[in-house]
Design an enzyme around this catalytic site. Structure first.
Site: not given
Length: 256
Positions: A183-184, A190
């Site tokens: 995750h980002c 990302r």
């Protein structure tokens, strides 16, 4: 007294032949010494220079494996593919499973610990550690949940070099025995670039195959700099494939 001497014609021809032979031997010696390059070597260098120029031109599609129809797409073509949203009709969501046991999610998904347990998440890869535009979790945030955590301090900017993290992130995902959440903040740039790199490095997908697989399940849009880095990774992997094929051809069939 006149000192001029007139040489017979056949003697002049012999001197000319010796001179040509001396020049040829000198040229051959220079070639061996690397001072003069033969014509075929110069042609090869010209082709290599042209290939390097195409590689520097990020919008040129490139074929790195001679007996393959696959072309590494240019950056503009890849951007258009991301903008079109792929062919799977994926709709925006907080989290999606894009590969077996591999999920891409956003900040909300990473912060909701009960939901992570309900989804069976055993590993969390946070691609947005840091002070700015980040998700402030860390190993302590998941203490007592049986979740292994790995964080990367990365900025979602075209000038940030994410490539050094491709290998470590891929290793973390590959070694996980359960479900992995990458995750980002929004789960689009990302985190997506790390998952795409993993699919290329560990699952042996081409860049185009990896993008298609992910986009069928989730709407992602890495920034232009990340797209260029993925393209460079694809070129490197295709070059390695070409070298391996050449080595097998050079070795010939196995002998009993």
């Amino acid at each position: 007294m006149n000192t001029d001497v007139t040489k017979p014609a056949n003697q002049e021809i012999g001197i000319a032949q010796l001179t040509n032979q001396d020049a040829a031997m000198t040229n051959l010696a220079n070639i061996k010494a690397g001072q003069v390059r033969p014509a075929n070597q110069k042609a090869g260098q010209a082709r290599a220079a042209n290939d390097n120029q195409n590689q520097r031109n990020a919008n040129v599609a490139m074929r790195m494996v001679t007996d393959s129809n696959y072309l590494t797409p240019g950056v503009f073509e890849l951007q258009q593919l991301f903008l079109k949203g792929g062919g799977g009709g994926a709709k925006p969501a907080h989290v999606n499973e894009v590969w077996p046991r591999l999920l891409i999610g956003d900040e909300k998904t990473a912060l909701e610990r009960p939901q992570l347990l309900a989804m069976g998440v055993t590993h969390v890869l946070n691609a947005s550690e840091g002070k700015w535009n980040s998700v402030a979790t860390g190993p302590a945030y998941y203490s007592g949940m049986g979740i292994q955590y790995h964080g990367i301090v990365a900025e979602d900017t075209p000038t940030f070099n994410m490539a050094p993290f491709f290998g470590p992130a891929s290793d973390f995902i590959h070694q996980a025995l359960g479900r992995v959440l990458v995750h980002c903040v929004r789960g689009r740039s990302r985190s997506a670039v790390l998952v795409l790199a993993y699919l290329m490095l560990r699952e042996r997908l081409s860049l185009l195959e990896a993008v298609t697989v992910v986009m069928d399940q989730r709407c992602v849009l890495p920034n232009r700099g990340f797209i260029k880095q993925l393209r460079e990774l694809d070129i490197t992997l295709q070059q390695q494939q070409q070298q391996q094929q050449q080595q097998r051809q050079h070795q010939g069939p196995d002998t009993v």
